[in-house]
Design a protein around this motif. Structure first.
Motif, PDB file in Angstrom:
ATOM      1  N   GLN A   1       0.973  -1.088  -0.013  1.00 24.39           N
ATOM      2  CA  GLN A   1      -0.075  -0.147   0.051  1.00 24.39           C
ATOM      3  C   GLN A   1       0.728   1.273   0.024  1.00 24.39           C
ATOM      4  OE1 GLN A   1      -3.505  -0.210  -0.294  1.00 24.39           O
ATOM      5  NE2 GLN A   1      -3.264   2.153  -0.612  1.00 24.39           N
TER       6      GLN A   1
ATOM      7  N   GLN B   1       1.105   2.186  -3.411  1.00 25.61           N
ATOM      8  CA  GLN B   1      -0.277   2.630  -4.154  1.00 25.61           C
ATOM      9  C   GLN B   1      -0.742   3.768  -3.520  1.00 25.61           C
ATOM     10  OE1 GLN B   1      -2.311  -1.148  -2.967  1.00 25.61           O
ATOM     11  NE2 GLN B   1      -2.140  -1.843  -4.865  1.00 25.61           N
ATOM     12  N   ASP B   2      -0.327   4.101  -2.243  1.00 29.20           N
ATOM     13  CA  ASP B   2      -0.742   5.319  -1.706  1.00 29.20           C
ATOM     14  C   ASP B   2      -0.663   6.654  -2.500  1.00 29.20           C
ATOM     15  OD1 ASP B   2      -1.677   4.212   0.518  1.00 29.20           O
ATOM     16  OD2 ASP B   2      -0.129   4.547   1.505  1.00 29.20           O
TER      17      ASP B   2
END
Length: 292
Positions: free
Chosen positions: A199, A202-203
């Motif tokens: 993540q 992806q953040d």
């Protein structure tokens, strides 16, 4: 009779030789025997003189001068030459007893660990599948400073995963030079890197790319979207395999070096009943608990 060894691998500048030095020092302090093998034909200086040195067989400097090759091609040639002269390894390693930990200090050319079949062939020769019958594991080092640049960290994670798949052997991954990031990253945030939280990628995937350009431009939007899709694909690949996590290493802290060694011992079954020892967070990492 089985022998035991560890291949210390990773990209150039990751601290492989420094880790080997710290490992040798720790083994000496604990009265364990070790045998240090340098397999980097471009190496120049050592704190501990290798017990076996590939430069006695072939050097990168000579290959580049005599064959007119560049550094990468020359290094590959050196390993091809080693594979044609495996008696060089056999004569030195065969007499060793099971009391020794054989430390192989590897070069930093990523191609050797990712898509060129030279290292898998060498591992087969050295390991229990080959005549030397060495119980081996790989220790793949990645600089902890890569955590400051998410794209660089995940590129390193992919290279570690590629090496794990390519070599098919017990494998530990290590974030080295932990002392260099103690003032820039919090302990909670660091756990997202040691356990590889995809993540993180992806953040903010693609945001910097879009901000750097004119947001009204159609081409810039497409470029940003393409960058996002690439990051999502990388994150999905790492998440699907779920193979990579990292241990923390500070070579200045003997407890940290000892903790890494306990994982190596467990991977190679150096002690039949030994359980891996968890690193002491208070001693290994001394920075604040706050996140960046």
């Amino acid at each position: 009779m089985s022998k035991f060894g560890v291949l210390v691998m990773g990209p150039a500048g990751a601290g492989k030789t420094t880790f080997c030095n710290a490992l040798i020092q720790h083994l000496q302090n604990t009265r364990r025997s070790c045998f240090y093998v340098n397999l980097d034909p471009a190496a120049e200086t050592f704190s501990y003189e290798p017990d076996l040195d590939i430069r006695e067989l072939v050097t990168l400097e000579d290959v580049m001068e005599e064959l007119g090759l560049g550094p990468n091609g020359g290094l590959i040639y050196c390993f091809e030459f080693l594979m044609q002269n495996l008696d060089f390894l056999t004569q030195a390693l065969e007499p060793l007893s099971e009391e020794y930990l054989i430390i192989f200090d590897m070069p930093g050319q990523i191609e050797l660990y990712t898509h060129i079949p030279l290292l898998p062939s060498l591992v087969t020769f050295l390991s229990r599948q080959g005549p030397l019958n060495i119980s081996l594991c790989a220790a793949y080092l990645l600089e902890s400073t890569f955590t400051i640049d998410k794209a660089k960290f995940f590129a390193g994670t992919l290279s570690a995963m590629s090496a794990m798949i390519m070599l098919e052997m017990p494998h530990i991954n290590i974030l080295s030079k932990m002392d260099q990031i103690k003032d820039t990253i919090g302990k909670r945030q660091l756990k997202r890197y040691t356990n590889v939280d995809v993540q993180l990628l992806q953040d903010d995937a693609g945001l910097d790319e879009e901000k750097a350009r004119d947001p009204s431009s159609k081409d810039s939007v497409m470029s940003g979207e393409s960058f996002k899709r690439l990051n999502r694909a990388v994150a999905r690949l790492i998440d699907d395999f779920s193979m990579v996590s990292f241990l923390q290493l500070d070579v200045q802290d003997e407890d940290s070096v000892g903790a890494i060694l306990s994982y190596i011992d467990d991977a190679i079954q150096f002690h039949d009943a030994q359980e891996p020892r968890e690193p002491n967070d208070e001693k290994e990492v001394n920075w604040e608990d706050s996140d960046i």
